[in-house]
Design an enzyme around this catalytic site. Sequence first.
Site, PDB file in Angstrom:
ATOM      1  N   TYR A   1      -2.066  -1.124  10.685  1.00  0.00           N
ATOM      2  CA  TYR A   1      -2.149  -1.360   9.239  1.00  0.00           C
ATOM      3  C   TYR A   1      -0.939  -0.746   8.524  1.00  0.00           C
ATOM      4  O   TYR A   1      -0.273  -1.403   7.725  1.00  0.00           O
ATOM      5  CB  TYR A   1      -3.452  -0.787   8.664  1.00  0.00           C
ATOM      6  CG  TYR A   1      -3.529  -0.960   7.165  1.00  0.00           C
ATOM      7  CD1 TYR A   1      -3.768  -2.217   6.609  1.00  0.00           C
ATOM      8  CD2 TYR A   1      -3.334   0.117   6.295  1.00  0.00           C
ATOM      9  CE1 TYR A   1      -3.810  -2.388   5.230  1.00  0.00           C
ATOM     10  CE2 TYR A   1      -3.372  -0.050   4.925  1.00  0.00           C
ATOM     11  CZ  TYR A   1      -3.612  -1.310   4.397  1.00  0.00           C
ATOM     12  OH  TYR A   1      -3.642  -1.482   3.035  1.00  0.00           O
TER      13      TYR A   1
ATOM     14  N   SER B   1       0.859  -1.192   0.000  1.00  0.00           N
ATOM     15  CA  SER B   1       0.000   0.000   0.000  1.00  0.00           C
ATOM     16  C   SER B   1       0.888   1.232   0.000  1.00  0.00           C
ATOM     17  O   SER B   1       2.035   1.166   0.484  1.00  0.00           O
ATOM     18  CB  SER B   1      -0.863   0.019   1.268  1.00  0.00           C
ATOM     19  OG  SER B   1      -1.504   1.265   1.408  1.00  0.00           O
TER      20      SER B   1
END
Length: 261
Positions: free
Chosen positions: A149, A136
């Site tokens: 995360y 990401s």
Amino acid sequence: MALITGASNGIGFELAKVFARNNYDIIAVARNEGKLNAACDELRQSGGAVHAFSADLSSYEEIESLKKKVNEGEYRIDALVINAGQGLGGRFIGGTDLQKELQLIRLNVDSYVHMSKIFLPDMIKQGGGHVLMTSSVSGTAPIPFEAIYGASKAFVNSFFWAIRNELKGYGLNMTLLMPGATETNFFKNAGQSDTTVGASQITKPDEVAERAWYALMSGHEYVYGNDEAEHEGDVLNRLQSESQKAQRHRIISEPGSASKK
Ligand SMILES: NC(=O)c1ccc[n+]([C@@H]2O[C@H](COP(=O)([O-])OP(=O)(O)OC[C@H]3O[C@@H](n4cnc5c(N)ncnc54)[C@H](OP(=O)(O)O)[C@@H]3O)[C@@H](O)[C@H]2O)c1
């Protein structure tokens, strides 16, 4: 044959469609069997063989069982797409649940290591193949209110670059995919629909998959999911300090930020 994790929805499903359209047989992996079977029915319309292997990749044992099934079927994995991941939004102290955070680490970190450890040796033995790892743009900055995360994706980035370097000369073509906000179930499942970032999913997952496919097949070492993510990852996150990046990100990831705009 391409083995794709998280292939029943979102970016993984769109990646599976691109591989299927390009004449790969598919092993599709996700937890929910009904949804996985429905996704596989759609993938079969491209004409190739599609196998649905349901597994919870946050479980060590289920990853081992997945490998056993692949071995028993004598499937040759030419492309490995490690993509299944989850988000989790909220305040680290007083907000998020520890068990959910540890479960996230098992999926976003442990399973990436485990899948790589057990599938790459076979690919190397057979002379190489394609490897796509979904990280990401969040892997390039600290992410307040998504602290675990963001850290999990920073792990994936570092891990990817290290093993990519180690494995030079083994015939593996390895690409890191770093999407930005993409229209999937991700933010809803992460409890982040009320954040600015969660409400601003501008990119469709098929666009991300097309970029990833092009990058993988062209031998590019990394690719972002859209131009905004590329600017964030390759410009802002290289220029700013960790605390500046964290401050910039908290504005869009703080719970309730969507309604403050
Ligand atoms: N969407 C975004 O904005 C965005 C941005 C940056 C990076 N990413 C990354 O892109 C990847 C794919 O996310 P997405 O946006 O496509 O999410 P998604 O729409 O929620 O799809 C996630 C897929 O992973 C599967 N999955 C979830 N937990 C699993 C588990 N424990 N074991 C096996 N499969 C599991 C899901 O199926 P089941 O639930 O049935 O298992 C589904 O097929 C993730 O690594 C995510 O971190 C997404």
